[in-house]
Design an enzyme around this catalytic site. Sequence first.
Site, PDB file in Angstrom:
ATOM      1  CB  SER A  70     104.110  19.614  77.599  1.00  0.00           C
ATOM      2  OG  SER A  70     104.474  19.394  78.952  1.00  0.00           O
TER       3      SER A  70
ATOM      4  CG  HIS B  43     100.314  17.434  77.886  1.00  0.00           C
ATOM      5  ND1 HIS B  43      99.522  16.323  77.670  1.00  0.00           N
ATOM      6  CD2 HIS B  43     101.360  16.989  78.629  1.00  0.00           C
ATOM      7  CE1 HIS B  43     100.070  15.270  78.247  1.00  0.00           C
ATOM      8  NE2 HIS B  43     101.189  15.648  78.844  1.00  0.00           N
TER       9      HIS B  43
ATOM     10  CG  ASP C 278     103.370  16.721  81.634  1.00  0.00           C
ATOM     11  OD1 ASP C 278     102.776  15.682  81.281  1.00  0.00           O
ATOM     12  OD2 ASP C 278     104.006  17.446  80.842  1.00  0.00           O
TER      13      ASP C 278
ATOM     14  CG  MET D 281     105.287  14.725  86.877  1.00  0.00           C
ATOM     15  SD  MET D 281     106.976  15.051  86.329  1.00  0.00           S
ATOM     16  CE  MET D 281     106.730  15.140  84.552  1.00  0.00           C
TER      17      MET D 281
ATOM     18  CG  HIS E 261     100.339  12.882  81.353  1.00  0.00           C
ATOM     19  ND1 HIS E 261     101.569  12.912  80.713  1.00  0.00           N
ATOM     20  CD2 HIS E 261     100.194  11.605  81.805  1.00  0.00           C
ATOM     21  CE1 HIS E 261     102.131  11.707  80.777  1.00  0.00           C
ATOM     22  NE2 HIS E 261     101.327  10.909  81.441  1.00  0.00           N
TER      23      HIS E 261
ATOM     24  CG  MET F 124     102.968  11.091  84.488  1.00  0.00           C
ATOM     25  SD  MET F 124     104.206  12.137  83.699  1.00  0.00           S
ATOM     26  CE  MET F 124     103.295  13.676  83.667  1.00  0.00           C
TER      27      MET F 124
ATOM     28  CG  MET G  98     103.992   7.814  78.557  1.00  0.00           C
ATOM     29  SD  MET G  98     103.651   9.590  78.481  1.00  0.00           S
ATOM     30  CE  MET G  98     105.290  10.296  78.701  1.00  0.00           C
TER      31      MET G  98
ATOM     32  N   GLY H  21     108.452  11.578  83.566  1.00  0.00           N
ATOM     33  CA  GLY H  21     109.094  12.167  84.741  1.00  0.00           C
ATOM     34  C   GLY H  21     109.809  13.471  84.429  1.00  0.00           C
ATOM     35  CG  PHE H  22     112.945  13.987  84.436  1.00  0.00           C
ATOM     36  CD1 PHE H  22     113.178  14.908  85.454  1.00  0.00           C
ATOM     37  CD2 PHE H  22     112.997  12.633  84.725  1.00  0.00           C
ATOM     38  CE1 PHE H  22     113.471  14.472  86.743  1.00  0.00           C
ATOM     39  CE2 PHE H  22     113.286  12.193  86.011  1.00  0.00           C
ATOM     40  CZ  PHE H  22     113.523  13.109  87.023  1.00  0.00           C
ATOM     41  N   GLY H  23     110.960  16.475  81.219  1.00  0.00           N
ATOM     42  CA  GLY H  23     110.954  16.975  79.855  1.00  0.00           C
ATOM     43  C   GLY H  23     112.353  16.861  79.278  1.00  0.00           C
ATOM     44  N   GLY H  24     112.453  17.104  77.990  1.00  0.00           N
ATOM     45  CA  GLY H  24     113.765  17.194  77.355  1.00  0.00           C
ATOM     46  C   GLY H  24     114.473  15.878  77.100  1.00  0.00           C
TER      47      GLY H  24
ATOM     48  CG  ASP I  62     103.695  13.335  76.809  1.00  0.00           C
ATOM     49  OD1 ASP I  62     104.581  14.160  76.549  1.00  0.00           O
ATOM     50  OD2 ASP I  62     103.120  13.278  77.922  1.00  0.00           O
ATOM     51  N   GLY I  63     106.486  12.934  74.535  1.00  0.00           N
ATOM     52  CA  GLY I  63     107.875  12.763  74.943  1.00  0.00           C
ATOM     53  C   GLY I  63     108.843  12.832  73.784  1.00  0.00           C
ATOM     54  N   GLY I  64     109.713  13.835  73.805  1.00  0.00           N
ATOM     55  CA  GLY I  64     110.739  13.948  72.774  1.00  0.00           C
ATOM     56  C   GLY I  64     110.199  14.278  71.395  1.00  0.00           C
TER      57      GLY I  64
ATOM     58  N   GLY J 291     106.849  19.757  74.607  1.00  0.00           N
ATOM     59  CA  GLY J 291     107.260  20.709  75.638  1.00  0.00           C
ATOM     60  C   GLY J 291     108.493  21.481  75.232  1.00  0.00           C
TER      61      GLY J 291
HETATM   62  C1  DX5 Z   1     107.102  13.639  80.490  1.00  0.00           C
HETATM   63  C2  DX5 Z   1     105.846  14.449  80.297  1.00  0.00           C
HETATM   64  C3  DX5 Z   1     105.808  15.172  79.011  1.00  0.00           C
HETATM   65  C4  DX5 Z   1     106.871  16.217  78.887  1.00  0.00           C
HETATM   66  C5  DX5 Z   1     107.307  16.204  77.468  1.00  0.00           C
HETATM   67  O1  DX5 Z   1     106.985  12.904  81.646  1.00  0.00           O
HETATM   68  O2  DX5 Z   1     104.697  13.612  80.345  1.00  0.00           O
HETATM   69  O3  DX5 Z   1     104.530  15.731  78.751  1.00  0.00           O
HETATM   70  O4  DX5 Z   1     106.450  17.507  79.205  1.00  0.00           O
HETATM   71  O5  DX5 Z   1     108.380  17.058  77.359  1.00  0.00           O
HETATM   72  P1  DX5 Z   1     109.295  17.058  76.067  1.00  0.00           P
HETATM   73  O6  DX5 Z   1     108.428  17.461  74.923  1.00  0.00           O
HETATM   74  O7  DX5 Z   1     110.347  18.043  76.414  1.00  0.00           O
HETATM   75  O8  DX5 Z   1     109.824  15.653  75.894  1.00  0.00           O
HETATM   76 ZN    ZN Z   2     102.775  14.486  79.631  1.00  0.00          ZN
END
Ligand code: DX5
Ligand code: ZN
Length: 235
Positions: free
Chosen positions: A18, A43, A45, A47, A76, A78, A147, A152-155, A185-187, A207
């Site tokens: 991502s 991927h 994202d 938003m 993706h 959002m 999900m 909304g956020f990475g990490g 997707d996520g974490g 990501g």
């Molecule tokens: C979150 C995104 C993810 C994000 C994942 O809203 O849809 O694609 O980039 O990031 P990580 O892998 O850091 O959780």
């Molecule tokens: Zn995503």
Amino acid sequence: MVESFDAIVLPSIEIAPSILAADFAALGDAIRAVESAGVSMLHVDVMDGHFVPNISIGVPVVASLRKATRLTLDVHLMIEEPERYIEAFAAAGADMISVHEEATPHLDRALTRIREHGCRAGAVINPATPVNLLSEVLGKVDHVLVMSVNPGFGGQSFIPAAVEKIRQLRQMRERHNYSFRIAVDGGIGPENVAEVARAGAQILVAGTSVFHTPDPAASVRSMMQQAQEALVQIA
Ligand code: DX5
Ligand code: ZN
């Protein structure tokens, strides 16, 4: 004489890096790094600051990515009213477009429109959305994205309940003989790729665990190997 041997068939699973976690001023470098690791998909994202409390990138960036790589672009969305933007993202070069069940009262229409524009169509569910809300569209999606964080956020930290949702989707697919792929997707990182792969996830979006490491290509290769080994063990 031709020797015969048993081919080792590697399970179909892939890491989708991502770019949300990459340096937006150096996306070309990020792409080259993961290309060298052998990924087939990126991927992306999108938003809007309404559907999720963050703003990321839009159509022009997808168009630039399209010029920079031949990787499959997995977009993706959002955003609210995703139907309004499908044509633009398809024209910009998206190969896959995913829309949230929660973002539109007309999910069926949105998915149909994605396919009409020549892209693979995906439905996405947030952590609070049960899998069975997708039951009427599972026969017409190319992929389902679970999900494992609130978008909304990475990490953010992985929400373990996603694992059971992946299993449920796999069971529904078997029961009805559907053909969609399951993505998560996520974490996602080294600590959980084996578990989600075993549960049935085939596209692992990652990501932070790719781009916030000193060697993104090595991180991809290592997670890929872990996921494949987890599947070989249960084969
Ligand atoms: C979150 C995104 C993810 C994000 C994942 O809203 O849809 O694609 O980039 O990031 P990580 O892998 O850091 O959780
Ligand atoms: Zn995503």
